[in-house]
Design a protein around this motif. Structure first.
Motif, mmCIF file in Angstrom:
data_model
loop_
_atom_site.group_PDB
_atom_site.id
_atom_site.type_symbol
_atom_site.label_atom_id
_atom_site.label_comp_id
_atom_site.label_asym_id
_atom_site.label_seq_id
_atom_site.Cartn_x
_atom_site.Cartn_y
_atom_site.Cartn_z
ATOM 1 N N PHE A 24 0.812 -1.223 0.000
ATOM 2 C CA PHE A 24 0.000 0.000 0.000
ATOM 3 C C PHE A 24 0.847 1.274 0.000
ATOM 4 N N VAL A 25 2.155 1.167 0.255
ATOM 5 C CA VAL A 25 3.038 2.335 0.303
ATOM 6 C C VAL A 25 3.592 2.616 -1.093
ATOM 7 N N HIS A 26 3.645 3.898 -1.484
ATOM 8 C CA HIS A 26 4.094 4.261 -2.823
ATOM 9 C C HIS A 26 5.616 4.347 -2.947
ATOM 10 N N MET A 27 6.267 4.835 -1.926
ATOM 11 C CA MET A 27 7.726 4.891 -1.962
ATOM 12 C C MET A 27 8.262 5.046 -0.549
ATOM 13 N N CYS A 28 9.544 4.696 -0.398
ATOM 14 C CA CYS A 28 10.223 4.817 0.884
ATOM 15 C C CYS A 28 11.527 5.566 0.663
ATOM 16 N N VAL A 29 11.810 6.531 1.523
ATOM 17 C CA VAL A 29 13.100 7.223 1.506
ATOM 18 C C VAL A 29 13.564 7.332 2.946
ATOM 19 N N THR A 30 14.800 6.883 3.213
ATOM 20 C CA THR A 30 15.221 6.796 4.614
ATOM 21 C C THR A 30 16.734 6.701 4.742
ATOM 22 N N PRO A 31 17.268 7.226 5.853
ATOM 23 C CA PRO A 31 18.666 6.984 6.224
ATOM 24 C C PRO A 31 18.718 6.150 7.501
ATOM 25 N N PRO A 32 18.882 4.848 7.439
ATOM 26 C CA PRO A 32 18.959 4.062 8.674
ATOM 27 C C PRO A 32 20.203 4.435 9.463
ATOM 28 N N PRO A 33 20.228 4.152 10.763
ATOM 29 C CA PRO A 33 21.450 4.417 11.536
ATOM 30 C C PRO A 33 22.646 3.721 10.902
ATOM 31 N N GLY A 119 6.358 0.535 -6.503
ATOM 32 C CA GLY A 119 7.029 1.388 -5.525
ATOM 33 C C GLY A 119 8.541 1.328 -5.617
ATOM 34 N N THR A 120 9.190 2.332 -5.029
ATOM 35 C CA THR A 120 10.646 2.421 -5.006
ATOM 36 C C THR A 120 11.140 2.696 -3.597
ATOM 37 N N SER A 196 14.092 -0.786 -6.684
ATOM 38 C CA SER A 196 12.689 -0.959 -7.052
ATOM 39 C C SER A 196 12.245 -2.370 -6.689
ATOM 40 N N LYS A 197 10.957 -2.503 -6.495
ATOM 41 C CA LYS A 197 10.396 -3.806 -6.135
ATOM 42 C C LYS A 197 10.250 -4.691 -7.369
ATOM 43 N N GLU A 198 9.898 -4.081 -8.500
ATOM 44 C CA GLU A 198 9.744 -4.797 -9.761
ATOM 45 C C GLU A 198 10.595 -4.117 -10.837
ATOM 46 N N SER A 199 10.677 -4.752 -12.009
ATOM 47 C CA SER A 199 11.483 -4.180 -13.093
ATOM 48 C C SER A 199 10.859 -2.920 -13.682
ATOM 49 N N ARG A 200 9.549 -2.799 -13.590
ATOM 50 C CA ARG A 200 8.840 -1.597 -14.034
ATOM 51 C C ARG A 200 8.207 -0.946 -12.811
ATOM 52 N N TYR A 201 8.364 0.364 -12.690
ATOM 53 C CA TYR A 201 7.935 1.043 -11.477
ATOM 54 C C TYR A 201 7.642 2.499 -11.793
ATOM 55 N N TYR A 202 7.028 3.196 -10.838
ATOM 56 C CA TYR A 202 6.704 4.602 -11.053
ATOM 57 C C TYR A 202 7.960 5.450 -10.885
ATOM 58 N N TYR A 203 8.247 6.246 -11.895
ATOM 59 C CA TYR A 203 9.390 7.166 -11.847
ATOM 60 C C TYR A 203 9.089 8.308 -12.799
ATOM 61 N N ASP A 204 9.111 9.528 -12.296
ATOM 62 C CA ASP A 204 8.777 10.709 -13.093
ATOM 63 C C ASP A 204 10.044 11.518 -13.351
ATOM 64 N N PRO A 205 10.725 11.302 -14.482
ATOM 65 C CA PRO A 205 11.983 12.023 -14.732
ATOM 66 C C PRO A 205 11.779 13.517 -14.928
ATOM 67 N N ALA A 279 10.208 12.430 -7.736
ATOM 68 C CA ALA A 279 10.343 11.433 -8.800
ATOM 69 C C ALA A 279 9.599 10.144 -8.489
ATOM 70 N N GLY A 280 9.453 9.812 -7.205
ATOM 71 C CA GLY A 280 8.886 8.525 -6.824
ATOM 72 C C GLY A 280 7.405 8.515 -6.532
ATOM 73 N N THR A 281 6.759 9.703 -6.527
ATOM 74 C CA THR A 281 5.318 9.783 -6.271
ATOM 75 C C THR A 281 4.685 10.798 -7.197
ATOM 76 N N SER A 282 3.398 10.671 -7.408
ATOM 77 C CA SER A 282 2.678 11.582 -8.288
ATOM 78 C C SER A 282 2.139 12.779 -7.517
ATOM 79 N N ALA A 283 2.336 13.973 -8.089
ATOM 80 C CA ALA A 283 1.809 15.187 -7.469
ATOM 81 C C ALA A 283 0.285 15.210 -7.480
ATOM 82 N N ARG A 284 -0.326 14.444 -8.366
ATOM 83 C CA ARG A 284 -1.784 14.405 -8.460
ATOM 84 C C ARG A 284 -2.380 13.292 -7.613
ATOM 85 N N GLY A 285 -1.549 12.599 -6.864
ATOM 86 C CA GLY A 285 -2.052 11.595 -5.955
ATOM 87 C C GLY A 285 -2.311 10.255 -6.605
#
Length: 413
Positions: A24-33, A119-120, A196-205, A279-285
């Motif tokens: 259900f999550v569209h993307m994850c961005v994080t810096p783990p310890p 997702g990415t 990425s989770k799959e070979s094709r994924y959402y990415y807005d260059p 790049a990883g999520t849509s501005a239009r939701g």
């Protein structure tokens, strides 16, 4: 059951993630310890001296006597001052690099599960140096003062676990932390890996294009703009660019200064997070039924990408031909965004919700702040009560904005 969005959950990332549903999550961005870098003070202890601050340190000539009757030096689950044992270890304080890598793989396996198929994951990792040799196990070859290579160890292990490793981005720091060293260069960069989770994924260059900096490109676009102004045709609305009027494709070196925030010295710079989120999520939701993100509708030349019909030599060679007419012939009509549309076939295409950005190591809340400001929703996880309170203060004014999720823009203004 879906978790409540725009909330920071207290707890261990692995435990919290395991309680969430799939996909259900569209993307994850994080810096783990980072491994062996700092203790965030989130552990519980048993045994030893209840009044001890429970500092985990390495033995030196000055404190060697403290360790004579204590557990083996280097055990990061044991207080080096009183012998108390950590019973819920914090990520980053594993005894060996191999244990840290295993933990990261396990945590991000759960991240992959909760991500949508399109997702990415954008993972920021810094490196560490060995303070002692390891006598056995997979890290036995490491010596004191060795650079461990943590980022690539984690990246390759996650790739072997099923992730698609799509890009290694260098975060170049304009203001790196000074280091009291005299036998090597000061470290001034870290990695951000795009998985990425799959070979094709959402990415807005188009959301993260950069301005062209090549003089020949800048001259060509100025010639093109002049020709367009004279003929009163479609104007180029991009920045100073040449091969693509909207700007060049994002490069894999990002120069962003660090920005410590209050009590949290490892804060993600906001500018570093903006690009992955845009790049990883849509501005239009996304669709409220299936969660599929809205996709950009780009007007092309004769139904094709504006530059696709050019040869490689045409695209890479500058200075061919002279004057605005030659530039116009090569560039033609630039592409432009004319709207966004659902990427699914659900019946209710007018109802939208904000895309969800996850940070399982939320810290001071920078990911949440940038996500909200861009019109996205967020989910955060952290163990530290102090940091959760700090993050909630940072985003409180954003959460109270009634028009936060109007979903009408294309990103951060």
């Amino acid at each position: 059951m879906l978790p409540e969005i725009n909330r920071i959950y207290k707890g261990d990332a692995l435990d919290v993630l395991r309680g969430w549903p799939d996909g259900f999550v569209h993307m994850c961005v994080t810096p783990p310890p980072y491994w062996a870098l700092r203790d965030y003070g989130t552990a519980s202890w048993e045994g030893g001296d209840p009044g001890c601050a429970h500092t985990i340190v390495e033995p030196t000539a000055d404190n060697k006597a403290v360790f004579d009757d204590r557990p083996k030096a280097g055990d990061r689950t044991v207080c080096r001052l009183c012998g108390a044992r950590r019973i819920d270890s914090q990520a980053g304080l594993e005894n060996t690099p191999a244990e840290y890598v295993d933990r990261m793989v396990t945590i991000f396996r759960e991240v992959r599960r909760v991500l949508r198929p399109d997702g990415t994951l954008w993972l920021n990792l810094g490196d560490s140096y060995c303070s002692r040799p390891f006598s056995d196990g997979p890290d036995a070859h490491l010596k004191a003062k060795d650079l461990v290579g943590i980022p690539w160890r984690v990246a390759f292990a996650m790739q072997a676990d099923g992730w698609y490793l799509r890009s290694d981005i260098v975060w170049s720091k304009g203001n790196p932390m000074p280091e009291s060293i005299r036998d090597r260069p000061t470290r001034s960069y870290e990695f951000v890996f795009l998985f990425s989770k799959e070979s094709r994924y959402y990415y807005d260059p188009d959301a993260i294009r950069e301005e062209h900096v090549t003089p020949a490109c800048m001259q060509r676009i100025e010639n093109y703009r002049a020709e367009q102004a004279r003929s009163e045709n479609i104007k180029c609305t991009g920045g100073s660019s040449g091969f693509h009027p909207l700007g060049r494709n994002a490069r894999s070196v990002w120069t962003v200064n660090t920005h410590p925030f209050e009590a949290h010295f490892a804060t993600f710079p906001e500018k570093l997070i903006e690009r992955p989120i845009l790049a990883g999520t849509s501005a239009r939701g996304c669709c409220t039924t299936c969660g599929a993100p809205y996709e950009r509708i780009v007007e092309r030349v004769h139904g094709k990408d504006w530059n696709a019909h050019k040869t490689q030599d045409d695209r890479m060679t500058t200075g061919r031909g002279t004057g605005a007419a030659a530039d116009k012939e090569r560039i033609e009509t630039p592409p432009k965004t004319i709207g966004r549309r659902p990427s699914c076939s659900c019946a209710h295409k007018t109802e939208r919700a904000p895309c969800i950005v996850l940070d399982p190591f939320m810290g001071a809340g920078t990911t949440a702040k940038v996500a909200l400001r861009a019109g996205r929703a967020f989910l955060g996880i952290d163990l530290n009560d102090q940091y959760i309170a700090l993050a909630e203060r940072r985003i409180d004014h954003l959460l109270r904005q009634t028009d936060l999720f109007s979903l009408s823009g294309d990103g951060i203004s």
